[in-house]
Structure formats: structure tokens, C-alpha cells
Design a protein around this motif. Structure first.
Motif, short mmCIF file in Angstrom:
data_model
loop_
_atom_site.label_atom_id
_atom_site.label_comp_id
_atom_site.label_asym_id
_atom_site.label_seq_id
_atom_site.Cartn_x
_atom_site.Cartn_y
_atom_site.Cartn_z
N LEU A 1 7.03 1.52 2.97
CA LEU A 1 7.38 0.30 2.80
C LEU A 1 8.73 0.07 3.36
O LEU A 1 9.32 -1.12 3.50
CB LEU A 1 7.04 -0.64 1.71
CG LEU A 1 5.47 -0.63 1.34
CD1 LEU A 1 5.35 -1.37 0.06
CD2 LEU A 1 4.89 -1.72 2.52
N LYS A 2 9.79 1.10 3.25
CA LYS A 2 11.17 0.97 3.65
C LYS A 2 11.01 0.83 5.11
O LYS A 2 11.92 0.45 5.75
CB LYS A 2 11.89 2.30 3.30
CG LYS A 2 12.22 2.05 1.77
CD LYS A 2 13.24 3.18 1.40
CE LYS A 2 13.06 3.06 -0.71
NZ LYS A 2 13.58 4.19 -1.01
N GLU B 1 6.85 -3.01 7.34
CA GLU B 1 6.58 -4.21 6.53
C GLU B 1 5.19 -4.23 6.09
O GLU B 1 4.22 -3.80 6.81
CB GLU B 1 6.76 -5.50 7.52
CG GLU B 1 6.43 -6.66 6.91
CD GLU B 1 6.64 -7.96 7.96
OE1 GLU B 1 6.33 -9.03 7.40
OE2 GLU B 1 6.78 -7.72 8.93
N ARG C 1 1.71 -6.19 5.09
CA ARG C 1 1.31 -7.04 5.71
C ARG C 1 0.28 -8.10 4.99
O ARG C 1 -0.34 -8.87 5.44
CB ARG C 1 0.46 -6.84 7.17
CG ARG C 1 -0.65 -6.00 6.99
CD ARG C 1 -1.47 -5.89 8.33
NE ARG C 1 -2.65 -5.65 8.52
CZ ARG C 1 -3.24 -4.45 8.59
NH1 ARG C 1 -2.32 -3.18 8.50
NH2 ARG C 1 -4.39 -4.18 8.32
N ALA D 1 0.26 -2.29 6.68
CA ALA D 1 1.65 -2.35 6.88
C ALA D 1 1.53 -2.82 8.49
O ALA D 1 0.62 -3.13 9.02
CB ALA D 1 2.49 -1.16 6.67
N ARG D 2 2.88 -3.03 8.96
CA ARG D 2 2.92 -3.59 10.23
C ARG D 2 4.30 -2.75 10.94
O ARG D 2 5.25 -2.99 10.11
CB ARG D 2 2.91 -5.00 10.39
CG ARG D 2 3.03 -5.85 11.84
CD ARG D 2 3.00 -7.30 11.64
NE ARG D 2 1.74 -7.70 11.36
CZ ARG D 2 1.43 -8.65 10.15
NH1 ARG D 2 2.41 -8.83 9.43
NH2 ARG D 2 0.03 -8.74 10.02
N ALA E 1 7.71 -3.01 13.46
CA ALA E 1 8.56 -4.28 13.92
C ALA E 1 8.15 -5.03 15.10
O ALA E 1 8.14 -6.14 15.43
CB ALA E 1 9.99 -3.56 13.98
#
Length: 196
Positions: free
Chosen positions: A64-65, A68, A70, A86-87, A89
Motif C-alpha cells: 500500500l506504500k 493505491e 482501490r 490495489a491499482r 499509478a
């Protein structure tokens, strides 16, 4: 709808990130289908990441660092469901399955590099393990992928491995229909390709 090239770039980004962390992982899902089945459009990147049990939060927090979440409360969702949504950038969706079971570990051990270019390769599960993943998921799209893998890899698959691993996994979800369906598909593809 994202172009396949963008999906593969996102997968290469994930590959480099996981390697930098010295994590054990492999790509499953649509990315692996590009290697072993009939190439098709895929909207996301699916990864099995071996975390084991009890230390998942360390992996989740590190991811998560870099990527992102989602969904709302992505961290808590990942802890409860063992999947981090997650996603990148660039907007490509990532599904990290937090692996801990023997099949997941052995699937990662059997994974091999798939060279995309002189600069990039992706670590994907074997064709046989992809069949197992797809049969376990058992959606219509998954069965289409199963048939395409059987056809494209005809004569090169270790179907005995699939037959050894699959029953115990299907038993976990009380699925008595998928194994016979798989065997019927094996026979159908064999008859079609062998001209019998």
C-alpha cells in the motif's frame, strides 16, 4: 478498457517491485493466459504472493506504500479476505492473493520466467497450475480459458499433476461438478485436435 500493452507494463512493474522485496510470487489469471492459452484481453493483473499466515500485514503495508488501494479500507479488506485490491499509478487494477496454502506455495515454486523482451520477463505459474486456478474459479470465462490452454498446450501438459491436485481443492468448496467437466473438456479437445 485498457490496452493489453498497458496491462503487461503494469505486470512488469509489479514483477520488479516484488523482486526488489525478495518476495516469492507468480502471475496467475489473464496475464498467465497470455502465455499458456489463447491470448485475450484482460483488465487486471492477478498475482499470488506467498505471505504465509500471521505476517500478512507487513506485506499489505509495503504494497500500500507502492500502490493505491482501490476499495475503502483496502488494508482491512485484505486482512479479512486475503486479497489486496490495489491499482498502479497508471490506473491498472492489481489483485494480490495472499498465499499461504501448500498448493499456492508449490505453484510459486513451479513458476517460471516468461520472456517478453530483452528488458522484461514475467514470472507466471505453470500451465498446469493455471488450469487448476481456472477450474477452481469456475466462471464461464475461466472455462473458456481452460479450453484454450488445453488446445494451445495440447500434448505438452502434465495432466496427471492437475488430476492429483484438483480434487482436494474442489472438495474445499464442495464442488463435485468441475472435475468431471474438466475431464469432458480434455476428451473433447483431444478428439478435435487429433482428428478422431
Amino acid at each position: 478498457m485498457k490496452e493489453l500493452a498497458g496491462i503487461m507494463r503494469a505486470a512488469a512493474e509489479v514483477e520488479q517491485f516484488c523482486l526488489s522485496q525478495r518476495w516469492r510470487f507468480c502471475f496467475i489469471g489473464g496475464v498467465a493466459v497470455q502465455r499458456w492459452g489463447m491470448p485475450r484481453f484482460t483488465q487486471d493483473v492477478d498475482v499470488t504472493l506467498l505471505t504465509g499466515l500471521g505476517v500478512e500485514e507487513r506485506f499489505i503495508d509495503t504494497l500500500l506504500k507502492a500502490f493505491e488501494g482501490r476499495v475503502r479500507n483496502a488494508r482491512q479488506f485484505a486482512i479479512e479476505q486475503r486479497v489486496l485490491l490495489a491499482r498502479t499509478a497508471g490506473g491498472v487494477d492489481l489483485d494480490f492473493s495472499l498465499g499461504a496454502f501448500p498448493f499456492e506455495e508449490s505453484s510459486i515454486e513451479r513458476a517460471t520466467a516468461w520472456k517478453l523482451s530483452d528488458m522484461a520477463s514475467l514470472t507466471t505459474c505453470s500451465a498446469e497450475d493455471l488450469l487448476i486456478h481456472k477450474i477452481f474459479a469456475s466462471r464461464d470465462r475461466d472455462w473458456g480459458d481452460v479450453e484454450s490452454i488445453l488446445a494451445r498446450q495440447h500434448g505438452r501438459l502434465d495432466l496427471a499433476h492437475v488430476r492429483r491436485e484438483l480434487p482436494a481443492l474442489l472438495e474445499l468448496k464442495d464442488d463435485s461438478e468441475s472435475f468431471p467437466r474438466f475431464e469432458r473438456l480434455v476428451m473433447d479437445v483431444q478428439r478435435r485436435l487429433d482428428g478422431k
